[in-house]
Structures are given as structure tokens and as C-alpha cells.
Write a protein that holds these residues in place. Structure first.
Motif, PDB file in Angstrom:
ATOM      1  N   LYS A 125       0.842  -1.199   0.000  1.00  0.00           N
ATOM      2  CA  LYS A 125       0.000   0.000   0.000  1.00  0.00           C
ATOM      3  C   LYS A 125       0.872   1.241   0.000  1.00  0.00           C
ATOM      4  CE  LYS A 125      -3.966   2.016   0.042  1.00  0.00           C
ATOM      5  NZ  LYS A 125      -4.884   1.850  -1.098  1.00  0.00           N
ATOM      6  N   LYS A 126       0.615   2.158  -0.957  1.00  0.00           N
ATOM      7  CA  LYS A 126       1.383   3.398  -1.051  1.00  0.00           C
ATOM      8  C   LYS A 126       0.705   4.506  -0.244  1.00  0.00           C
ATOM      9  CE  LYS A 126       4.409   1.852  -4.100  1.00  0.00           C
ATOM     10  NZ  LYS A 126       4.481   2.391  -5.459  1.00  0.00           N
ATOM     11  N   MET A 127       1.484   5.531   0.077  1.00  0.00           N
ATOM     12  CA  MET A 127       0.948   6.651   0.846  1.00  0.00           C
ATOM     13  C   MET A 127      -0.168   7.366   0.096  1.00  0.00           C
ATOM     14  SD  MET A 127       2.262   6.987   3.879  1.00  0.00           S
ATOM     15  CE  MET A 127       2.031   8.702   4.351  1.00  0.00           C
ATOM     16  N   SER A 128      -0.067   7.413  -1.225  1.00  0.00           N
ATOM     17  CA  SER A 128      -1.119   8.030  -2.025  1.00  0.00           C
ATOM     18  C   SER A 128      -1.029   7.507  -3.448  1.00  0.00           C
ATOM     19  CB  SER A 128      -1.000   9.563  -2.019  1.00  0.00           C
ATOM     20  OG  SER A 128       0.245   9.969  -2.537  1.00  0.00           O
ATOM     21  N   THR A 129      -2.090   7.660  -4.199  1.00  0.00           N
ATOM     22  CA  THR A 129      -2.113   7.216  -5.591  1.00  0.00           C
ATOM     23  C   THR A 129      -1.021   7.936  -6.374  1.00  0.00           C
ATOM     24  OG1 THR A 129      -4.497   6.901  -5.428  1.00  0.00           O
ATOM     25  CG2 THR A 129      -3.550   6.986  -7.647  1.00  0.00           C
ATOM     26  N   GLY A 130      -0.231   7.178  -7.105  1.00  0.00           N
ATOM     27  CA  GLY A 130       0.847   7.778  -7.885  1.00  0.00           C
ATOM     28  C   GLY A 130       2.148   7.909  -7.127  1.00  0.00           C
TER      29      GLY A 130
END
Length: 342
Positions: free
Chosen positions: A149-154
Motif C-alpha cells: 500500500k502506497k501513501m497516495s495514488t501515484g
């Protein structure tokens, strides 16, 4: 008829403006000072404005005890929490006129109570994960976060789980947690930060991995990162000799020692393919620390000398020393950059 037409145009304009303001707030931007002043001047909004005051200032100033250990606001939520006045998340909902203040308030509430469920009330993805990270109390909380899971999209770099482990490691001063970060550069930074601020016994450094991750980590190994931090904590230049990576050893000596210590370094290259010697690297660290362009005369390569002068100019904004640069192209670049900074 013309007047009605103008009134109609004005009505449409106001409607569009209101819609834009709504979208503006939904995106998390702060309302204007004039708007807030008007809002807070009304007695019925007193409590909401107190929440704004509690939740909108820099979380680093509010929720951490030593922000000087970090150089980037990104890390402002990672350090030990101070005692603060608990904010009821229900009260945060009163700030519905601005998602920015509302979500800052909810984050502050979650930080205080260590209740990560409050974070589910936050809609903006990155803000939500910052909230989850800051309210985590154990490694299990971090392990509950999906691995990729990334901190935010992109976002191509920051995995939430890694950030969470980093947060706990710094709060608990737990070097072992640092090593669980899959980003080895972050892991090295984490180890170095804890050790440089709180110190450890040398046996702790000796127990860490010496497996190199070239190209992936500035600190190269956990072992080197630990000794790099320990030298700074003890202010002992001899500790730098335990570092196995040339460029990190050189920087360590420059950070902890004096310009004379740079002169005593064997004239080895900093790393394979580098134009600079270890002495050069040491001098670069001295320039960052003391900002004396005369130190550049202690470099042992032409490339090192020119880079040193350029580094000094970039740090200080003083473009006069650009004339000392031997490489014509770099001299021109130095002058141009200094002019842009005027």
C-alpha cells in the motif's frame, strides 16, 4: 431587461464561485484569512475556532519532542508524542466548512488517543495514512497495513507499512524496528538518527548486518549507518574508522572532525567510478558544517576543488568564489546559479 440579464449573470457567477470554494475546501485547501476571521468572529463558532487553533499548527511542533532530529516535514509525525489536550473527533466534525482543518483535527485526535479508528473519518488518502501511522502503538498495527500500500495514488516510493515501522522505531528508539523497513535507505537513516541522538553500545552496531546494498542505500549497510550515528553522538572522529564504506567514512570524519582530520585521510577514491578522493568528501562535509571556502584548498583533486567551491556558493549564495573554479563550464554554471539565487 438588461438589468435582469446582468443580475442573472451575477447570480451564475456567484453560484460558480461558491461551487469552486466548496471544491477548493474538499481538496483540503485552507480558507482565506478573511473567511476565517469572519467565521471566528461569531460567538456560536467559538468552540470550532478553538479546535482550529489546536489542530492546524505544525504537528511537528505539537506532537514531537525534538523536531531538530529531522530535516523534512514529511517525517514530522514520526517522533515521540508530547502530552496534549485530547480532542473529541465529534468536535472535529464541526469544522465541515474546511476539509483541511477537519482532517488536521481528526489526525490530532487520533494521535492523542492512539485510536486509529478515528482515521477512517478522513477522506484524503495521504492524510488518512499519516493518521494511521501516527496513531499506531505496536508493530502489529503496522503489520495490519497491506504490504504494497502506497501513501497516495501515484506515489512511487513510500509504502505505508514502512513509514509505520519507521515511526514506531523512532518513537521507541528501537533500532531493530528500523531494520524491518524494506526501504534500506530509510532503514539506514532511521538507525543513524536514533544512534546519533541517543547513542548505543558498540556491540549493538557490531550485531547489525554488514550486507551491502549498493545503489539502494546511501548508508550501504546497517552496520555503517550505526557507526555513522555513533561517531556523531560521541563526537569522536576515531569512531568513523569503523565505517567500511569509503564515502560514508569520509563524510563522517568531516562531520565530526576538523579540516586537519581531512588532511590525514589516505588519498583513496570515495567510491568506484568517483572523481573525488576521500579527502575531498571530508572537505565537502566541512563546507556543509562551517562554510569556509578556504577549506576547498584542502581537496586533493581538481574535480573535488571545483565541486567544493560550487557547493560553497550554493550554500551561501556568495558568487564571488565562482572565479576560483577551474572548469570553464562549471564556472559558468556556478555564476548563473548564483545569479538566479540573488
Amino acid at each position: 431587461m438588461k438589468r435582469l440579464f446582468l443580475i442573472g449573470i451575477l447570480f451564475v457567477f456567484i453560484t460558480i464561485l461558491s461551487a469552486c470554494q466548496s471544491v477548493y475546501n474538499q481538496l483540503g485547501y485552507t480558507p482565506s484569512e478573511a473567511y476565517l476571521s469572519n467565521f471566528c468572529s461569531k460567538a456560536e463558532n467559538k468552540n470550532a475556532c478553538e479546535l482550529i487553533e489546536k489542530s492546524s499548527y505544525n504537528l511537528c511542533d505539537t506532537y514531537t519532542e525534538n523536531c531538530e532530529t529531522v530535516n523534512n516535514d514529511t517525517w514530522s509525525y514520526l517522533l515521540p508524542s508530547k502530552e496534549t489536550t485530547t480532542i473529541d473527533p465529534i468536535e472535529c466534525e464541526k469544522l465541515s466548512f474546511s476539509s483541511y482543518y477537519k482532517e488536521r483535527c481528526l489526525t490530532a485526535s487520533a494521535f492523542d488517543s492512539k485510536n486509529k479508528e478515528t482515521c477512517n473519518l478522513i477522506s484524503y488518502e495521504r492524510n488518512k495514512w499519516v493518521c494511521v501511522i501516527g496513531s499506531a502503538t505496536s508493530e502489529n498495527d503496522c503489520n495490519d497495513i497491506p504490504k504494497n500500500k502506497k501513501m497516495s495514488t501515484g506515489d512511487h516510493f513510500s509504502f505505508v507499512k514502512d513509514e509505520c515501522l519507521l515511526s514506531l522505531a523512532l518513537r521507541d528508539k528501537d533500532i531493530k524496528l528500523c531494520t524491518k523497513d524494506s526501504n534500506k535507505n530509510e532503514a539506514g537513516w532511521c538507525i543513524s538518527t536514533i544512534v546519533s541522538n541517543y547513542g548505543v553500545d558498540k556491540t549493538v552496531c557490531d550485531s547489525l548486518s554488514t550486507t551491502s546494498t549498493p545503489g539502494k542505500s546511501y548508508y550501504t549497510t546497517e552496520y555503517d549507518a550505526c557507526y555513522y550515528g555513533l561517531a556523531q553522538f560521541n563526537k569522536d572522529v576515531s569512531t568513523c574508522s569503523s565505517i567500511k564504506t569509503n564515502y560514508l567514512k569520509a563524510e563522517c570524519i568531516g562531520k565530526v572532525g576538523t579540516i586537519n582530520d581531512c588532511d590525514n585521510i589516505p588519498d583513496n577514491i570515495m567510491e568506484e567510478g568517483s572523481y573525488y578522493s576521500m579527502s575531498d568528501g571530508c572537505v565537502f562535509a566541512q563546507i556543509n558544517k562551517i562554510q569556509d571556502v578556504n577549506f576547498c584548498s584542502h581537496t586533493t583533486t581538481n574535480e573535488g576543488h571545483d565541486f567544493c567551491v560550487d557547493l560553497y556558493v550554493r550554500i551561501t549564495g556568495d558568487k564571488q568564489p565562482c572565479e576560483l573554479i577551474k572548469n570553464a563550464q562549471l564556472k559558468t554554471t556556478c555564476k548563473r546559479q548564483a545569479t538566479l539565487n540573488d
